[in-house]
Scaffold this active site. Structure first.
Site, short mmCIF file in Angstrom:
data_model
loop_
_atom_site.label_atom_id
_atom_site.label_comp_id
_atom_site.label_asym_id
_atom_site.label_seq_id
_atom_site.Cartn_x
_atom_site.Cartn_y
_atom_site.Cartn_z
CG ASP A 1 22.13 4.64 17.26
OD1 ASP A 1 21.10 4.03 16.91
OD2 ASP A 1 22.10 5.79 17.74
CG ASP B 1 18.13 7.20 17.46
OD1 ASP B 1 19.29 6.73 17.38
OD2 ASP B 1 17.86 8.18 18.19
CB SER C 1 21.79 8.23 21.21
OG SER C 1 21.79 8.17 19.80
CG ASP D 1 18.74 5.04 20.50
OD1 ASP D 1 19.79 5.12 19.83
OD2 ASP D 1 17.95 5.99 20.65
#
Length: 573
Positions: free
Chosen positions: A301, A305, A142, A303
Site C-alpha cells: 500500500d 506497511d 495508509s 506507505d
C-alpha cells in the site's frame, strides 16, 4: 464548538492563504461547512487522519501545525533537548505536511531529522530507534482514498505512542490556538542553525541489513532465490525502492514490476482505493501474470506497511489471499522452519489482534508455542514486543493482524511490508521446492486444522450524525446483548470498554486485562464469533465475522449466512 464561528474566523484570518479561503467561500452546502468546523480533527493514539481540505476538522498545514505545536510542548516538558525523526509517503501534500511539522518543531527548539524523500512507515519506526530520537512522525493515510492524509506519532521505542502519551499531547494541542500559538521557522534557517538535519543513506543501509537477518532458510535463498518468478506492484506508493532493493539484495532477481503502478502518485490513477485488500488493485498485475506465469504476485500500500498476496487458484484463475490467510501461512512457515533449524522454543509467541483468525492458535498448539491476543491496532503488538524484551518471559517470533499487516524481528515496532515481502518470497520459494504454490500450501493447512473463514463488513457513516449512530449501535449491543444468532447460542460476551468478559452459560464474569476500547465481541457455541467496533481512522463501523466449516464449500456458505445474520442483528439494534 460553533461551526459558523470557526468558519468565519478562517475566512477573516490573515494567516490563512487565499487558496483555502476561496475553497471555503465556494462551499454551498451548510452540512459541509458544519462537518469541516463542528470539531477539531481528532488526535488519538493513531495521530490525525482526515480529508485534505480547509477547516479545523480537515488535514491542512494549520491543523498539522497545531498538532505539532502540542507535540513540541509535550516533548519539551519531558526532555531538555528533544529530537524527532520525520518521514512521509507518496500522498498528496505529504511533503508539505512533513515540512510544516519540521518547521514547527525547529521553531520550538526541537532537533529534527527529516527524510529528503518518501519512505515507508516502518522505516520511520526503525529510524526512531536507530537515531535514538525521542519521537517520530510519519505523514500518511495508509490505504485510504486520495482525498485523505494523516499524521502518525511514534514514541522513542519506535512504536506508536501509548494512550497515556496521546492524552497528554492532546491536552497541549487543545490548549494551543491554531493561528496565534503555532511557532514556525523556515527550513533553510533551521538547517543553518543546526535544528534540522536531513537523514542520509546510512540509515537506509542499516535498515536493509537488519531485514536481511530475518531470513530463516538462508541456504535455500542463496541457492535458489533467482528461480522464483515474482510480479510486484507498489500501487503508486513508497514501497518501490525498498522492496525491490531487499529482494535484489537477497538474490530474488526475477522480479517484474507493474509499470503503470510503479511511480509514486498521490492521485492513485489506477487504484482509486489503494488498498491491497481490494482485488481491483491487482487487475494489472493479474493481466501480466497471464502472460508470464509468475510463482508469486504481491503489492504494497502507499506507505508500505501492508502487503497483499495473489496466488494461482487454477489454470486461469487468480485469488487474492486474505490477511488472515497470509498470516496463517507465515505463522506455520516460521514455526516449522524454526523447528527444522532446532531453534523452536515453548516461549516463542505469536501476537495477533482480537479480530484476527483463531486458526493460528491450533497451529501454535501443534508446535508447542504460544499465541497472545491484543486490541485492534498494531501499536498493541509493538507494546508486547517491548514487554517481552523487558520481562524475558516470551520470545516474539511474529505478529500480525487481519488487515494485511505483518512483522517479524524487534528492530521495527509497526507492521512492515518490506519485511513481509522478503518472508513471503522465502516461503513461496520453499513451497516451490516442495512442488506447491501458496494456495496449495494453505489448503493443506485447512485440511489439518479446519476450514476457518473470516469476513469484514465496513459501513460508511460520514459526519457528526454518522459518528453518533455508530456509538448508539454499539451501546445498544452492550445493553441488549443477543442471546443467539441463527439459532446458535451466544456463550461468551467480551466488552472491551468495560474490560469485562461474561460467560453466559455459567453466569460468570472475568476481567479483561487490555486497554479499554469501545469494542464488543460475541462468541457462539459452535466457535464462530463476531466483533463490532468503530474504525479508529475512518468514518466507518466495522463488523468482523469468523466461522469454522467442514470443508471449502461449507465454510464459504457458512460465513456468508453468518454475515447476513449478524448484519440483520446489528441493523435492527
Amino acid at each position: 464548538m460553533d461551526f459558523r464561528q470557526g468558519y468565519n474566523r478562517w475566512l477573516n484570518e490573515e494567516k490563512v492563504d487565499e487558496a483555502l479561503k476561496n475553497e471555503l467561500q465556494a462551499i454551498e452546502n451548510e452540512k459541509e461547512i458544519e462537518d469541516r468546523f463542528y470539531k477539531n480533527l481528532e488526535f488519538g493514539t493513531g495521530g490525525l487522519r482526515g480529508k485534505i481540505a480547509a477547516g479545523s476538522n480537515r488535514m491542512n498545514v494549520y491543523t498539522i501545525g497545531k498538532a505539532t505545536q502540542g507535540l513540541a510542548t509535550y516533548l519539551l516538558k519531558h526532555k531538555a533537548e528533544p529530537s524527532v525523526a520525520i518521514a512521509y509517503d507518496s500522498r498528496n501534500m505529504s511533503k508539505e505536511f512533513a515540512d510544516q511539522a519540521a518547521s514547527v518543531l525547529a521553531a520550538n527548539g526541537v532537533k529534527v531529522f527529516l527524510y529528503p524523500s518518501l519512505r515507508p512507515t516502518p522505516m520511520l519506526s526503525f529510524t526512531v530507534r536507530h537515531l535514538e530520537t525521542d519521537a517520530g512522525i510519519v505523514i500518511t493515510a495508509s490505504h485510504n482514498p486520495k482525498e485523505y492524509n494523516g499524521y502518525k506519532v511514534y514514541g522513542n521505542d519506535g512504536g506508536q505512542i501509548t494512550d497515556e502519551a496521546a492524552k497528554e499531547i492532546l491536552s497541549y494541542i487543545d490548549a494551543a490556538d491554531i493561528f496565534e500559538d503555532v511557532k514556525v521557522m523556515a527550513l533553510e534557517k533551521a538547517e543553518k542553525e543546526g535544528k534540522l538535519e536531513y537523514i542520509t543513506e546510512e540509515v537506509d543501509k542499516a535498515y536493509y541489513h537488519q531485514v536481511e537477518t530475518l531470513c530463516i532458510r538462508k541456504d535455500l535463498i542463496k541457492e535458489k532465490a533467482s528461480e522464483l518468478k515474482i510480479i510486484y506492484t507498489p500501487i503508486h506508493g513508497s514501497g518501490n525502492i525498498p522492496v525491490r532493493t531487499m529482494l535484489n539484495k537477497l538474490g530474488f532477481t526475477n522480479v517484474a514490476v507493474v509499470k503503470e503502478q510503479e511511480l509514486p502518485d498521490g492521485n492513485f490513477p489506477t487504484a482509486p482505493y489503494p488498498n491491497p485488500e481490494d482485488k481491483r488493485v491487482f487487475e494489472l498485475a493479474i493481466e501480466m501474470a497471464k502472460e508470464t506465469a509468475p510463482d508469486l504476485i504481491f503489492g504494497t500500500d502507499p506507505d508500505c506497511d501492508r502487503i497483499g498476496v495473489v496466488v494461482k487458484e487454477s489454470a486461469d484463475s487468480y485469488k487474492v489471499l486474505t490477511g488472515n490467510q497470509v498470516g496463517i501461512l507465515l505463522s506455520d512457515y516460521i514455526l516449522n522452519a524454526r523447528k527444522e533449524m532446532g531453534t523452536l522454543s515453548g516461549q516463542d509467541t505469536i501476537v495477533k489482534t482480537i479480530v484476527t483468525s483463531d486458526m493460528v492458535k491450533s497451529i501454535a498448539t501443534h508446535y508447542g508455542t504460544q499465541v497472545m491476543d491484543v486490541l485492534t491496532g498494531f501499536k498493541y503488538i509493538g507494546e508486547k514486543i517491548k514487554e517481552f524484551l523487558e520481562t524475558g518471559a516470551n520470545n516474539f517470533v511474529f505478529g500480525y493482524e487481519e488487515s494485511y499487516g505483518y512483522l517479524s524481528g524487534d528492530f521495527v515496532r509497526d507492521k512492515d511490508a518490506v519485511i513481509a515481502s522478503v518472508l513471503i518470497a522465502e516461503m513461496a520459494l520453499y513451497y516451490r521446492t516442495q512442488g506447491k504454490n501458496l494456495y496449495e500450501a494453505l489448503e493443506d493447512l485447512f485440511k489439518q486444522y479446519g476450514y476457518y473463514r473470516e469476513d469484514l463488513v465496513s459501513i460508511q457513516m460520514e459526519g457528526k450524525d454518522g459518528q453518533e449512530k455508530i456509538q448508539a449501535i454499539i451501546s445498544n449491543l452492550r445493553e441488549n446483548a443477543p442471546k443467539e444468532v441463527g439459532g446458535i447460542r451466544v456463550v461468551r460476551v467480551e466488552d472491551y470498554k468495560l474490560s469485562k468478559a461474561y460467560n453466559v452459560l455459567e453466569g460468570a464474569e472475568e476481567a479483561i486485562f487490555l486497554p479499554t476500547s469501545n469494542v464488543m465481541k460475541f462468541i457462539l457455541e459452535d466457535g464462530s464469533w463476531f466483533v463490532v467496533r468503530p474504525s479508529g481512522t475512518e468514518p466507518k463501523m466495522k463488523i468482523y465475522v469468523s466461522i469454522i466449516g467442514q470443508d471449502e464449500k461449507d465454510a464459504t456458505n457458512k460465513v456468508e449466512n453468518f454475515k447476513k445474520q449478524v448484519l440483520e442483528l446489528v441493523e435492527n439494534n
